[in-house]
Design a protein around this motif. Structure first.
Motif: not given
Length: 362
Positions: A132, A134, A171, A177, A180
């Motif tokens: 992941e 951001q 999440k 953020v 994403r």
């Protein structure tokens, strides 16, 4: 292959007869002492027997010598896959692209699946490895420290699908953020992953747009919107508490307090999300504007009255002078003439009484 054999047996009598003859020759027979032979069992269901034998021993490419043929299907050895056991599972698939170039718009529905294109994907236990990242409001990208693994499935040798629904529970709400995404790599065996990877972005086109420039993929906020707590709000939208609202003139990324006095509104980012009650921004400052207009009106009226009073005073003074008594002026002039005659007579008297004056005239 079984279907092909059935069709050929049904339509070709020569093939049927050949198979029958072969089966008769292979029948189990036993002899007696007289040299006579007897058949112990007759041929029954000959065609079905032949088809079963073909099916048991006929697999694609003979399973590439990496498996066993079981009822017409290959049972592959460990580490090998595909219908003919020809693919080494330790060799990772190659990724060539993602659906929609890796941009998934969540304007209507969440992005629950990730579609990957490449070669070669094998089996129903494909593993998707996701890292992941951001992107904040300044377009800075930050990666997580650990990978996340989700189950996938190979739809074909060139397409696989990753299930992202299990990621929704992970999440995290973070005001910093903006977008994403995930860096994607694939594996057929869960141990060996593709060296190349693709980036997958999740965004909401309600208020977010993306473009490419010299710095790569960049995201921006649409004009007239706020992006607060991972959601889009149009300018003027009130939050659930009905005490804060989206004011793009003050902040695009936090709630603004609805003013209750004439003081300037302040901002905060700790408010619950979202109700969709719209207000007019001008109403928030209506009281202040009204008082300001009244003050300006009072000052203008006072100034005007002062100027008028000065003008009236000047006019009255001039009128008073014009109305002065003319007889008083005449009397004053007459008194001045009488005073002048008296002074002249007095001067003459003094002159006539002066001996020097008299001698000169004598």
């Amino acid at each position: 292959m079984q279907d092909t054999c059935n069709i050929e047996l049904d339509r070709n009598s020569t093939v049927r007869q050949y198979l029958k003859d072969r089966a008769k020759d292979n029948d189990t027979k036993s002899g007696n002492g007289d040299g006579q032979t007897t058949t112990e069992s007759p041929v029954q269901n000959l065609e079905d027997t032949v088809i079963d034998e073909i099916r048991k021993h006929s697999c694609l490419n003979n399973c590439s010598d990496h498996g066993n043929c079981v009822n017409g299907a290959c049972s592959c050895d460990n580490g090998y896959g595909a219908s003919d056991c020809s693919i080494d599972m330790a060799f990772p698939p190659r990724i060539e692209g993602l659906l929609d170039d890796g941009f998934c718009d969540e304007i209507n529905i969440p992005c629950s699946y990730l579609y990957v294109f490449g070669e070669v994907f094998v089996g129903k236990e494909v593993i998707c490895r996701l890292l992941e990242f951001q992107i904040d409001t300044s377009s800075k990208k930050t990666f997580e420290l650990q990978h996340t693994f989700v189950e996938g499935i190979a739809d074909s040798l060139i397409e696989a699908v990753c299930d992202l629904r299990q990621l929704k529970s992970q999440k995290r709400e973070n005001d910093q953020v903006f977008v994403r995404g995930y860096q994607v790599s694939m594996s057929n065996d869960g141990e060996h992953y593709s060296t190349e990877h693709m980036e997958f972005y999740l965004f909401d086109s309600t208020c977010q747009i993306y473009f490419k420039d010299g710095k790569g993929i960049r995201f921006a906020l649409r004009e007239g919107f706020c992006f607060i707590e991972q959601s889009c709000f149009a300018n003027g939208t009130v939050d659930k508490s009905e005490k804060r609202y989206c004011d793009t003139g003050l902040s695009n990324y936090s709630w603004t307090n609805i003013p209750t006095t004439t003081t300037k509104a302040t901002t905060t980012s700790n408010a619950p999300i979202t109700s969709t009650i719209a207000i007019d921004n001008s109403l928030a400052m209506e009281t202040t504007n009204t008082l300001t207009d009244l003050n300006i009106g009072l000052i203008s009226a006072t100034t005007f009255a002062f100027i008028i009073s000065i003008i009236l005073a000047i006019i009255l003074c001039r009128c008073a002078r014009r109305k002065e008594n003319p007889w008083k002026k005449l009397r004053s002039n007459k008194e001045k003439e009488e005073d002048s005659d008296a002074i002249e007579a007095k001067v003459n008297a003094n002159m006539f009484s002066n001996p020097v004056y008299n001698e000169m005239h004598d």
